[in-house]
Scaffold this motif. Structure first.
Motif, PDB file in Angstrom:
ATOM      1  N   UNK A 216     -66.699  12.658  35.505  1.00  0.00           N
ATOM      2  CA  UNK A 216     -66.280  14.016  35.829  1.00  0.00           C
ATOM      3  C   UNK A 216     -65.911  14.759  34.556  1.00  0.00           C
ATOM      4  N   UNK A 217     -66.219  16.056  34.550  1.00  0.00           N
ATOM      5  CA  UNK A 217     -65.841  16.966  33.486  1.00  0.00           C
ATOM      6  C   UNK A 217     -64.864  17.973  34.072  1.00  0.00           C
ATOM      7  N   UNK A 218     -64.213  18.740  33.216  1.00  0.00           N
ATOM      8  CA  UNK A 218     -63.301  19.781  33.682  1.00  0.00           C
ATOM      9  C   UNK A 218     -64.111  20.896  34.332  1.00  0.00           C
ATOM     10  N   UNK A 219     -63.682  21.404  35.484  1.00  0.00           N
ATOM     11  CA  UNK A 219     -64.391  22.541  36.094  1.00  0.00           C
ATOM     12  C   UNK A 219     -64.484  23.706  35.110  1.00  0.00           C
ATOM     13  N   UNK A 220     -65.670  24.291  34.988  1.00  0.00           N
ATOM     14  CA  UNK A 220     -65.910  25.411  34.088  1.00  0.00           C
ATOM     15  C   UNK A 220     -66.209  25.015  32.658  1.00  0.00           C
ATOM     16  N   UNK A 221     -66.142  23.729  32.345  1.00  0.00           N
ATOM     17  CA  UNK A 221     -66.345  23.259  30.975  1.00  0.00           C
ATOM     18  C   UNK A 221     -67.816  23.345  30.566  1.00  0.00           C
ATOM     19  N   UNK A 222     -68.046  23.707  29.297  1.00  0.00           N
ATOM     20  CA  UNK A 222     -69.388  23.682  28.698  1.00  0.00           C
ATOM     21  C   UNK A 222     -69.839  22.225  28.610  1.00  0.00           C
ATOM     22  N   UNK A 223     -71.070  21.951  29.052  1.00  0.00           N
ATOM     23  CA  UNK A 223     -71.584  20.581  29.047  1.00  0.00           C
ATOM     24  C   UNK A 223     -72.939  20.534  28.345  1.00  0.00           C
ATOM     25  N   UNK A 224     -73.123  19.522  27.530  1.00  0.00           N
ATOM     26  CA  UNK A 224     -74.413  19.226  26.915  1.00  0.00           C
ATOM     27  C   UNK A 224     -74.932  17.964  27.605  1.00  0.00           C
TER      28      UNK A 224
ATOM     29  N   UNK B 176     -90.765  18.338  29.531  1.00  0.00           N
ATOM     30  CA  UNK B 176     -91.498  17.084  29.364  1.00  0.00           C
ATOM     31  C   UNK B 176     -90.785  16.262  28.296  1.00  0.00           C
ATOM     32  N   UNK B 177     -90.543  14.982  28.587  1.00  0.00           N
ATOM     33  CA  UNK B 177     -89.874  14.115  27.622  1.00  0.00           C
ATOM     34  C   UNK B 177     -90.801  12.931  27.333  1.00  0.00           C
ATOM     35  N   UNK B 178     -91.219  12.835  26.084  1.00  0.00           N
ATOM     36  CA  UNK B 178     -92.124  11.773  25.635  1.00  0.00           C
ATOM     37  C   UNK B 178     -91.408  10.412  25.658  1.00  0.00           C
ATOM     38  N   UNK B 179     -92.172   9.315  25.751  1.00  0.00           N
ATOM     39  CA  UNK B 179     -91.573   7.978  25.728  1.00  0.00           C
ATOM     40  C   UNK B 179     -90.752   7.756  24.458  1.00  0.00           C
ATOM     41  N   UNK B 180     -89.540   7.211  24.639  1.00  0.00           N
ATOM     42  CA  UNK B 180     -88.673   6.909  23.509  1.00  0.00           C
ATOM     43  C   UNK B 180     -87.965   8.107  22.900  1.00  0.00           C
ATOM     44  N   UNK B 181     -88.210   9.297  23.412  1.00  0.00           N
ATOM     45  CA  UNK B 181     -87.607  10.518  22.854  1.00  0.00           C
ATOM     46  C   UNK B 181     -86.414  10.954  23.692  1.00  0.00           C
ATOM     47  N   UNK B 182     -85.626  11.867  23.114  1.00  0.00           N
ATOM     48  CA  UNK B 182     -84.529  12.448  23.864  1.00  0.00           C
ATOM     49  C   UNK B 182     -84.635  13.967  23.828  1.00  0.00           C
ATOM     50  N   UNK B 183     -84.042  14.575  24.813  1.00  0.00           N
ATOM     51  CA  UNK B 183     -84.055  16.023  24.962  1.00  0.00           C
ATOM     52  C   UNK B 183     -82.611  16.459  25.223  1.00  0.00           C
ATOM     53  N   UNK B 184     -82.194  17.526  24.570  1.00  0.00           N
ATOM     54  CA  UNK B 184     -80.838  18.047  24.754  1.00  0.00           C
ATOM     55  C   UNK B 184     -80.908  19.309  25.612  1.00  0.00           C
ATOM     56  N   UNK B 185     -80.126  19.318  26.659  1.00  0.00           N
ATOM     57  CA  UNK B 185     -80.048  20.465  27.558  1.00  0.00           C
ATOM     58  C   UNK B 185     -78.623  21.000  27.484  1.00  0.00           C
ATOM     59  N   UNK B 186     -78.475  22.204  26.928  1.00  0.00           N
ATOM     60  CA  UNK B 186     -77.154  22.816  26.833  1.00  0.00           C
ATOM     61  C   UNK B 186     -76.907  23.622  28.092  1.00  0.00           C
ATOM     62  N   UNK B 187     -75.895  23.233  28.814  1.00  0.00           N
ATOM     63  CA  UNK B 187     -75.537  23.903  30.058  1.00  0.00           C
ATOM     64  C   UNK B 187     -74.586  25.039  29.711  1.00  0.00           C
ATOM     65  N   UNK B 188     -75.153  26.218  29.440  1.00  0.00           N
ATOM     66  CA  UNK B 188     -74.371  27.370  28.980  1.00  0.00           C
ATOM     67  C   UNK B 188     -73.296  27.799  29.973  1.00  0.00           C
ATOM     68  N   UNK B 189     -73.593  27.664  31.243  1.00  0.00           N
ATOM     69  CA  UNK B 189     -72.634  28.086  32.262  1.00  0.00           C
ATOM     70  C   UNK B 189     -71.583  27.014  32.523  1.00  0.00           C
TER      71      UNK B 189
END
Length: 127
Positions: free
Chosen positions: A26-34, A57-70
């Motif tokens: 769990x994260x704090x409600x309203x908190x910025x999450x990556x 699309x995420x290639x094998x062995x790779x990582x992707x960062x998704x910044x949850x602005x809201x």
């Protein structure tokens, strides 16, 4: 309390102190999450972020960062799949106070994990 060993209908209650398992993430409600998504399969995985309908699309062995602005203010659904219809296992962990890691691996369990849901109260669910 002692109970007979022969199929007794009596159930013994215990505290959860030694058997309750890990606390839910769990994260704090309203908190910025990556969200850090890591593909540990030998195939390209597809992800779709809802409600934006953004395909990733995420290639094998790779990582992707998704910044949850809201942050956690609006519910976030992240659907993921393998085009070959193979099952996936999703392991989630909290790397630090603002980063959630989603590690996707191949699985033999059917139907397997298919989505990550970040609820506006800060809780994390995998379905």
């Amino acid at each position: 309390m002692l109970t007979p060993t022969n199929n007794s209908p009596v159930t013994l209650a215990e505290t959860c102190a030694s058997h309750c398992g890990a606390h839910p993430l769990q994260f704090q409600p309203g908190q910025y999450i990556r969200v850090q998504i890591v593909n540990r399969t030998p195939r390209v995985l597809k992800l779709e972020e809802l409600p934006e309908m953004r395909r990733i699309y995420v290639e094998p062995g790779k990582k992707y960062i998704l910044d949850q602005q809201r942050g956690t203010e609006a519910n976030l659904s992240l659907l993921f799949w393998d085009d070959t219809a193979r099952s996936l296992q999703a392991n989630v962990s909290k790397l630090n106070s603002g980063t959630l890691r989603l590690e996707l691996r191949a699985s033999n369990k059917f139907p397997g994990a298919r989505s990550l849901y970040i609820i506006n109260n800060g809780r994390i669910n995998v379905f």
